[in-house]
Design a protein around this motif. Structure first.
Motif, PDB file in Angstrom:
ATOM      1  N   MET A  23      40.069  65.163  19.360  1.00 52.27           N
ATOM      2  CA  MET A  23      39.922  63.755  19.028  1.00 52.27           C
ATOM      3  C   MET A  23      40.808  63.374  17.842  1.00 52.27           C
ATOM      4  O   MET A  23      41.378  62.297  17.820  1.00 52.27           O
ATOM      5  CB  MET A  23      38.461  63.444  18.724  1.00 52.27           C
ATOM      6  N   GLN A  24      40.923  64.266  16.848  1.00 49.41           N
ATOM      7  CA  GLN A  24      41.731  63.967  15.676  1.00 49.41           C
ATOM      8  C   GLN A  24      43.190  63.737  16.064  1.00 49.41           C
ATOM      9  O   GLN A  24      43.853  62.865  15.521  1.00 49.41           O
ATOM     10  CB  GLN A  24      41.624  65.090  14.652  1.00 49.41           C
ATOM     11  N   ILE A  25      43.685  64.504  17.038  1.00 49.16           N
ATOM     12  CA  ILE A  25      45.061  64.332  17.493  1.00 49.16           C
ATOM     13  C   ILE A  25      45.241  62.952  18.102  1.00 49.16           C
ATOM     14  O   ILE A  25      46.236  62.283  17.859  1.00 49.16           O
ATOM     15  CB  ILE A  25      45.456  65.442  18.495  1.00 49.16           C
ATOM     16  N   ASP A  26      44.259  62.498  18.883  1.00 49.63           N
ATOM     17  CA  ASP A  26      44.337  61.171  19.487  1.00 49.63           C
ATOM     18  C   ASP A  26      44.386  60.078  18.422  1.00 49.63           C
ATOM     19  O   ASP A  26      45.196  59.157  18.516  1.00 49.63           O
ATOM     20  CB  ASP A  26      43.148  60.930  20.417  1.00 49.63           C
ATOM     21  N   ILE A  27      43.538  60.185  17.406  1.00 47.33           N
ATOM     22  CA  ILE A  27      43.512  59.172  16.344  1.00 47.33           C
ATOM     23  C   ILE A  27      44.837  59.200  15.574  1.00 47.33           C
ATOM     24  O   ILE A  27      45.420  58.162  15.292  1.00 47.33           O
ATOM     25  CB  ILE A  27      42.314  59.391  15.395  1.00 47.33           C
ATOM     26  N   THR A  28      45.308  60.398  15.266  1.00 49.66           N
ATOM     27  CA  THR A  28      46.573  60.532  14.552  1.00 49.66           C
ATOM     28  C   THR A  28      47.705  59.891  15.358  1.00 49.66           C
ATOM     29  O   THR A  28      48.520  59.139  14.812  1.00 49.66           O
ATOM     30  CB  THR A  28      46.880  62.018  14.279  1.00 49.66           C
ATOM     31  N   GLN A  29      47.755  60.167  16.640  1.00 50.25           N
ATOM     32  CA  GLN A  29      48.799  59.598  17.493  1.00 50.25           C
ATOM     33  C   GLN A  29      48.644  58.076  17.608  1.00 50.25           C
ATOM     34  O   GLN A  29      49.627  57.339  17.571  1.00 50.25           O
ATOM     35  CB  GLN A  29      48.798  60.230  18.882  1.00 50.25           C
ATOM     36  N   ASN A  30      47.406  57.605  17.724  1.00 52.95           N
ATOM     37  CA  ASN A  30      47.159  56.153  17.783  1.00 52.95           C
ATOM     38  C   ASN A  30      47.665  55.459  16.520  1.00 52.95           C
ATOM     39  O   ASN A  30      48.284  54.397  16.590  1.00 52.95           O
ATOM     40  CB  ASN A  30      45.674  55.861  17.990  1.00 52.95           C
ATOM     41  N   ILE A  31      47.386  56.070  15.367  1.00 53.02           N
ATOM     42  CA  ILE A  31      47.832  55.484  14.105  1.00 53.02           C
ATOM     43  C   ILE A  31      49.356  55.490  14.037  1.00 53.02           C
ATOM     44  O   ILE A  31      49.975  54.506  13.623  1.00 53.02           O
ATOM     45  CB  ILE A  31      47.209  56.220  12.901  1.00 53.02           C
ATOM     46  N   LYS A  32      49.964  56.585  14.456  1.00 55.60           N
ATOM     47  CA  LYS A  32      51.437  56.657  14.472  1.00 55.60           C
ATOM     48  C   LYS A  32      52.010  55.573  15.384  1.00 55.60           C
ATOM     49  O   LYS A  32      52.968  54.891  15.019  1.00 55.60           O
ATOM     50  CB  LYS A  32      51.905  58.031  14.928  1.00 55.60           C
ATOM     51  N   ASP A  33      51.400  55.400  16.557  1.00 52.86           N
ATOM     52  CA  ASP A  33      51.868  54.372  17.492  1.00 52.86           C
ATOM     53  C   ASP A  33      51.734  52.968  16.901  1.00 52.86           C
ATOM     54  O   ASP A  33      52.574  52.100  17.165  1.00 52.86           O
ATOM     55  CB  ASP A  33      51.105  54.460  18.817  1.00 52.86           C
ATOM     56  N   LEU A  34      50.692  52.731  16.122  1.00 54.45           N
ATOM     57  CA  LEU A  34      50.513  51.428  15.482  1.00 54.45           C
ATOM     58  C   LEU A  34      51.475  51.247  14.307  1.00 54.45           C
ATOM     59  O   LEU A  34      51.977  50.136  14.060  1.00 54.45           O
ATOM     60  CB  LEU A  34      49.073  51.273  14.987  1.00 54.45           C
ATOM     61  N   ALA A  35      51.742  52.332  13.582  1.00 57.54           N
ATOM     62  CA  ALA A  35      52.572  52.251  12.378  1.00 57.54           C
ATOM     63  C   ALA A  35      54.066  52.185  12.693  1.00 57.54           C
ATOM     64  O   ALA A  35      54.831  51.570  11.936  1.00 57.54           O
ATOM     65  CB  ALA A  35      52.292  53.446  11.476  1.00 57.54           C
ATOM     66  N   ASP A  36      54.496  52.793  13.798  1.00 55.30           N
ATOM     67  CA  ASP A  36      55.929  52.845  14.122  1.00 55.30           C
ATOM     68  C   ASP A  36      56.610  51.478  14.124  1.00 55.30           C
ATOM     69  O   ASP A  36      57.615  51.293  13.429  1.00 55.30           O
ATOM     70  CB  ASP A  36      56.166  53.550  15.461  1.00 55.30           C
ATOM     71  N   PRO A  37      56.106  50.495  14.877  1.00 57.54           N
ATOM     72  CA  PRO A  37      56.800  49.196  14.877  1.00 57.54           C
ATOM     73  C   PRO A  37      56.764  48.503  13.519  1.00 57.54           C
ATOM     74  O   PRO A  37      57.725  47.811  13.148  1.00 57.54           O
ATOM     75  CB  PRO A  37      56.072  48.380  15.946  1.00 57.54           C
ATOM     76  N   LEU A  38      55.687  48.693  12.763  1.00 60.25           N
ATOM     77  CA  LEU A  38      55.612  48.096  11.425  1.00 60.25           C
ATOM     78  C   LEU A  38      56.673  48.710  10.518  1.00 60.25           C
ATOM     79  O   LEU A  38      57.355  47.997   9.768  1.00 60.25           O
ATOM     80  CB  LEU A  38      54.225  48.315  10.812  1.00 60.25           C
ATOM     81  N   ALA A  39      56.830  50.014  10.593  1.00 63.11           N
ATOM     82  CA  ALA A  39      57.837  50.703   9.784  1.00 63.11           C
ATOM     83  C   ALA A  39      59.242  50.251  10.179  1.00 63.11           C
ATOM     84  O   ALA A  39      60.086  49.995   9.314  1.00 63.11           O
ATOM     85  CB  ALA A  39      57.688  52.217   9.949  1.00 63.11           C
ATOM     86  N   GLN A  40      59.484  50.141  11.484  1.00 58.77           N
ATOM     87  CA  GLN A  40      60.812  49.751  11.965  1.00 58.77           C
ATOM     88  C   GLN A  40      61.210  48.365  11.468  1.00 58.77           C
ATOM     89  O   GLN A  40      62.384  48.116  11.212  1.00 58.77           O
ATOM     90  CB  GLN A  40      60.860  49.820  13.487  1.00 58.77           C
ATOM     91  N   GLU A  41      60.234  47.475  11.310  1.00 57.40           N
ATOM     92  CA  GLU A  41      60.522  46.132  10.785  1.00 57.40           C
ATOM     93  C   GLU A  41      61.098  46.194   9.369  1.00 57.40           C
ATOM     94  O   GLU A  41      61.755  45.257   8.921  1.00 57.40           O
ATOM     95  CB  GLU A  41      59.253  45.280  10.772  1.00 57.40           C
ATOM     96  N   HIS A  42      60.827  47.292   8.660  1.00 63.17           N
ATOM     97  CA  HIS A  42      61.302  47.464   7.282  1.00 63.17           C
ATOM     98  C   HIS A  42      62.424  48.503   7.198  1.00 63.17           C
ATOM     99  O   HIS A  42      62.690  49.033   6.114  1.00 63.17           O
ATOM    100  CB  HIS A  42      60.135  47.889   6.387  1.00 63.17           C
ATOM    101  N   ASP A  43      63.034  48.820   8.339  1.00 59.64           N
ATOM    102  CA  ASP A  43      64.086  49.841   8.415  1.00 59.64           C
ATOM    103  C   ASP A  43      63.588  51.205   7.933  1.00 59.64           C
ATOM    104  O   ASP A  43      64.308  51.963   7.279  1.00 59.64           O
ATOM    105  CB  ASP A  43      65.335  49.427   7.625  1.00 59.64           C
ATOM    106  N   LEU A  44      62.339  51.506   8.257  1.00 57.76           N
ATOM    107  CA  LEU A  44      61.712  52.781   7.918  1.00 57.76           C
ATOM    108  C   LEU A  44      61.297  53.478   9.205  1.00 57.76           C
ATOM    109  O   LEU A  44      61.326  52.886  10.280  1.00 57.76           O
ATOM    110  CB  LEU A  44      60.474  52.554   7.042  1.00 57.76           C
TER     111      LEU A  44
END
Length: 154
Positions: free
Chosen positions: A1-22
């Motif tokens: 379950m922890q892997i799923d949550i970690t991956q979900n958070i990464k999936d949510l954070a990726d586009p936000l980071a990309q908006e800031h060139d991160l």
């Protein structure tokens, strides 16, 4: 379950980071005294990560985590750069560390673990070049690298 949550958070954070060139380097979950700490580590291909970007991404990511109901109890969200003490884990981190002294642990073609210390002198086609004190360049395929740590020079 922890892997799923970690991956979900990464999936949510990726586009936000990309908006800031991160880009997202890692997402870690840690539990202290029954409370979960979420660490989202960001980096950039050039320059550094600033506190304003981390703050804005943290705020937006917090809303998304709540909207997706990823946690059923309190948690603490930390958005930060990985810092110099953390090993490089993404090939994109190597380019901006070109010219810096590093220690690289890797598997050679015989499957043996080796360690080399020197200056990162190039990155091309998923191969990292490092030059030691004797001016000998070693080329290491990124997929063979086990760990790379930047050694601060004072």
């Amino acid at each position: 379950m922890q892997i799923d949550i970690t991956q979900n958070i990464k999936d949510l954070a990726d586009p936000l980071a990309q908006e800031h060139d991160l880009f997202v380097v890692d997402v870690e979950l840690k539990t202290h005294s029954g409370q979960t700490e979420v660490w989202v580590l960001l980096d950039t291909e050039e320059g550094g990560v600033n506190i304003d970007d981390c703050s804005e991404i943290s705020r937006e990511l917090g809303f998304l985590i709540e909207a997706h109901e990823l946690f059923d109890k309190k948690y603490r969200l930390n958005v930060s750069s990985p810092g110099l003490s953390r090993p490089l884990s993404d090939l994109r981190q190597y380019k901006k560390n070109e010219g810096r002294v590093a220690a690289i642990k890797f598997k050679n073609t015989d499957g043996e673990y080796k360690k080399i210390e020197g200056v990162i002198t190039g990155i091309e086609d998923k191969v990292v070049a490092i030059t030691d004190e004797e001016e000998v360049e070693t080329q290491i395929p990124f997929d063979n690298i086990v760990e790379t740590k930047i050694i601060p020079v004072i």
